[in-house]
Design an enzyme around this catalytic site. Structure first.
Site, PDB file in Angstrom:
ATOM      1  N   GLU A  83      93.579  65.326  31.121  1.00  0.00           N
ATOM      2  CA  GLU A  83      92.106  65.355  31.212  1.00  0.00           C
ATOM      3  C   GLU A  83      91.564  66.438  29.929  1.00  0.00           C
ATOM      4  O   GLU A  83      91.511  67.529  30.123  1.00  0.00           O
ATOM      5  CB  GLU A  83      91.722  65.951  32.421  1.00  0.00           C
ATOM      6  CG  GLU A  83      90.290  66.304  32.812  1.00  0.00           C
ATOM      7  CD  GLU A  83      90.388  66.954  34.192  1.00  0.00           C
ATOM      8  OE1 GLU A  83      89.269  67.644  34.519  1.00  0.00           O
ATOM      9  OE2 GLU A  83      91.265  66.704  35.223  1.00  0.00           O
ATOM     10  N   SER A 125      80.674  69.549  33.820  1.00  0.00           N
ATOM     11  CA  SER A 125      80.524  69.613  35.391  1.00  0.00           C
ATOM     12  C   SER A 125      78.823  68.783  35.481  1.00  0.00           C
ATOM     13  O   SER A 125      77.968  68.945  34.651  1.00  0.00           O
ATOM     14  CB  SER A 125      80.473  70.716  35.925  1.00  0.00           C
ATOM     15  OG  SER A 125      79.798  70.986  37.152  1.00  0.00           O
TER      16      SER A 125
END
Length: 621
Positions: free
Chosen positions: A525, A339
């Site tokens: 992913e 992130s």
């Protein structure tokens, strides 16, 4: 006399109108014919059968198998200058923005997050590399969208075949989404994605296909002799692991090899012509483009797109954004658990940290737990993160001196992912499953929570949601529940076929090599530890991973950890071993005249067998 004059005037007006209509018809007809000649039919139904006749799980392609949807009008190849050392290099960029209003944004799957305007335009950036004699070529395309759907990829390949014949094929063209969560949706064919996008938009689909094809056409026309240099280095201060509790489930001996729970390494390719004039850049770095959170309603390319904007503006001085000859792509990599919201998750109502297994707050639950970026708002955070990434790429670009040389190669394989035997070690095997979504998938992540009361880390089903699912969609089979255990199944998408299949069973894996560099396209992913653990052992010469994002899934680092990253496996409880095996197979096949496995220093003459390689991954997911 007045009557005669009126009739003459009327006759003149009728003649003028007739001439105007004929001229308009001629212009329109010419436009349509030119449109057809360029490979962009005015009305085009996306093909649905490319590769559908392939043997499931074993077909390796090194020729064109595109659906014959329209007559092939092959564009003649321009003569190539052959007497040089390097590659023919072509770069191209084209707008593929699509709708910027009245369409859902793709990424967070948040109801009501529809587009209400535009912040930045979205682009397709294409890079074509060919050997000096033109015998082999590969293309890498990075696109400012959330993911590349099968429908999108097949249509692009179909149109390329219509114009170029077998020059650009499913094996030598990689389409990679940057994974921005602020691009339009509506370009998928499977029911799960159609629901998440709140429908299919032919308008956006056409914009995207046309932009991607145009960028490849531009790169094709701009090809010139040049050289490619590679460099790599770490980027600091822009990423955190959004599933640290999951990371801790990886073997301590493996974790001890690394100083961080994120992959900080950036890899860049510097492309120049034979006179040293800059042509383009491709950068791979593991970070989620989610600096713009799920309250955003403006179409944009997020932090990676901002890095591209800065680099291209630096090189294309005097040009407006999106214009100029230089093309810089910041492509997706092993970003699954990474992130950019580096301040970490905090409860927005109390300010306390919610960096726990369930990413939940004492008051308000998971909906109050949100990770924040370094800026005073999401726009500023996007600029800060994108700016740091750009600056590091600029430094690596300036110091790049290691030249890539050697043959180009490509390999491709269609795989029935619901029926693959995976070697756990030299004596034991396991089987992949039909797709299914777990409870934690619906909870979202610290970068964007789900809309309902689901919690990350859920390890048991809920009677209310199970009953509702059973009544509306039917019960999941015992087989699929057993195969996905210990993950509790919320939606058994692999067993749902009405009105259309909910998830794909058959997907493709792909690899292209540029000298000693290999780029692999994976339908998922992936977390950074997949690359650190499995990728390093699979083929040590692989340097980067590209997101060809057919499945909206997160393949975890460890399948028993209790959080969103690890409980949203779609197909297999052992993803590293699964893809290890697939790329061992694809590397051992005669995929092209230049065997890509010949560059692998992992072995002398042969990539290890799947069972032998699996044995070397004991303890890894």
């Amino acid at each position: 006399f007045k009557r005669r004059a009126f009739l003459i005037f009327l006759l003149v007006m009728m003649t003028a109108v007739t001439v105007a209509l004929l001229s308009l018809l001629f212009i329109t007809s010419g436009t349509i014919e030119n449109h057809k000649d360029s490979g962009f039919p005015v009305t085009q139904s996306p093909p649905a059968t490319l590769g559908s006749t392939a043997t499931q799980g074993s077909t390796l392609t090194h020729g064109s198998t595109a659906t014959q949807g329209s007559p092939v009008t092959t564009t003649p190849e321009p003569p190539l200058f052959q007497n040089f050392s390097g590659y023919h290099i072509g770069v191209g960029r084209a707008d593929c923005t699509g709708q910027v209003a009245d369409i859902s944004l793709m990424g967070y799957s948040k109801t009501g997050q529809n587009a209400r305007g535009i912040l930045t335009r979205l682009y397709s950036r294409a890079f074509i590399m060919a050997e000096p004699d033109g015998s082999n070529r590969v293309a890498f395309v990075s696109i400012d969208i959330g993911m590349v759907s099968q429908r999108l990829r097949l249509e692009v390949l179909n149109r390329l075949q219509s114009k170029y014949g077998s020059l650009y094929r499913q094996d030598n063209v990689i389409l990679s989404g940057t994974h921005t969560h602020s691009g339009p949706g509506g370009y998928f064919q499977y029911t799960v994605f159609v629901i998440a996008s709140e429908g299919f938009s032919n308008r956006t689909f056409e914009y995207m296909v046309t932009g991607i094809v145009k960028s490849i056409e531009m790169a094709h026309k701009n090809m010139k002799p040049g050289k490619i240099f590679i460099n790599k280095g770490n980027v600091e201060g822009v990423q955190i692991n959004r599933s640290p509790s999951s990371y801790l489930w990886n073997p301590p001996s493996e974790r001890a090899r690394y100083s961080s729970n994120t992959d900080k390494e950036m890899i860049i390719l510097k492309m120049v012509d034979l006179n040293g004039v800059d042509l383009g850049l491709i950068s791979w770095f593991a970070i989620h483009p989610v600096s713009m959170n799920n309250t955003n309603h403006l179409v944009n390319s997020d932090n990676m797109g901002y890095a591209s904007y800065l680099f291209e503006q630096e090189k294309n001085k005097g040009y407006l954004p999106g214009q100029g000859p230089y093309v810089a792509a910041f492509a997706s990599s092993n970003l699954g658990d990474v992130s950019p919201n580096i301040l970490g998750p905090h409860c927005v109502n109390t300010g306390d940290s919610c960096d726990n297994v369930n990413s939940s707050c004492p008051i308000g639950g998971s909906s109050m737990c949100i990770a924040m970026g370094p800026g005073h708002d999401m726009f500023n955070s996007t600029q800060i993160i994108g700016g740091i990434i750009y600056q590091r790429a600029k430094e690596l670009y300036a110091s790049a001196s290691q030249e890539l040389t050697g043959p180009l190669a490509a390999a491709h394989q269609w795989v029935n992912m619901s029926n693959v035997t995976v070697w756990l070690n030299s004596t034991h095997t396991a089987q992949t499953c039909k797709p299914a979504l777990g409870y934690s998938f619906a909870a979202g992540t610290i970068d964007g929570f789900g809309s309902l009361n689901f919690t990350q880390g859920t390890t048991v089903g809920d009677p209310f949601w199970d009953t509702l699912r059973d009544q509306l969609l039917g019960k999941p089979s015992e087989e699929i529940k057993r195969c996905h255990k210990p993950k509790p199944i919320l939606l058994h998408t692999g067993e749902l076929t009405k009105p259309h299949p909910w998830h794909p069973d058959i997907v493709d894996v792909q690899m292209i090599t540029v000298g000693s560099l290999a780029i692999i396209a994976i339908p998922g992913e992936f977390t950074h530890f997949f690359w650190r653990g499995g990728g390093e052992i699979i083929l040590r010469w692989l340097l980067c991973i590209s997101l060809y994002h057919t499945l909206f899934s997160v393949f975890p680092t460890w399948d028993l950890a209790a959080n969103s990253e690890t409980l949203t496996l779609l197909l297999s409880p052992r993803p590293t071993l699964l893809f290890l095996q697939l790329f061992v197979q694809i590397s051992n096949r005669d995929a092209s005249p230049a065997d890509p496995s010949s560059h692998c220093p992992y072995r002398h003459h042969q990539v290890p067998t799947a069972s032998a390689a699996a044995s070397s991954l004991q303890g890894l997911p």
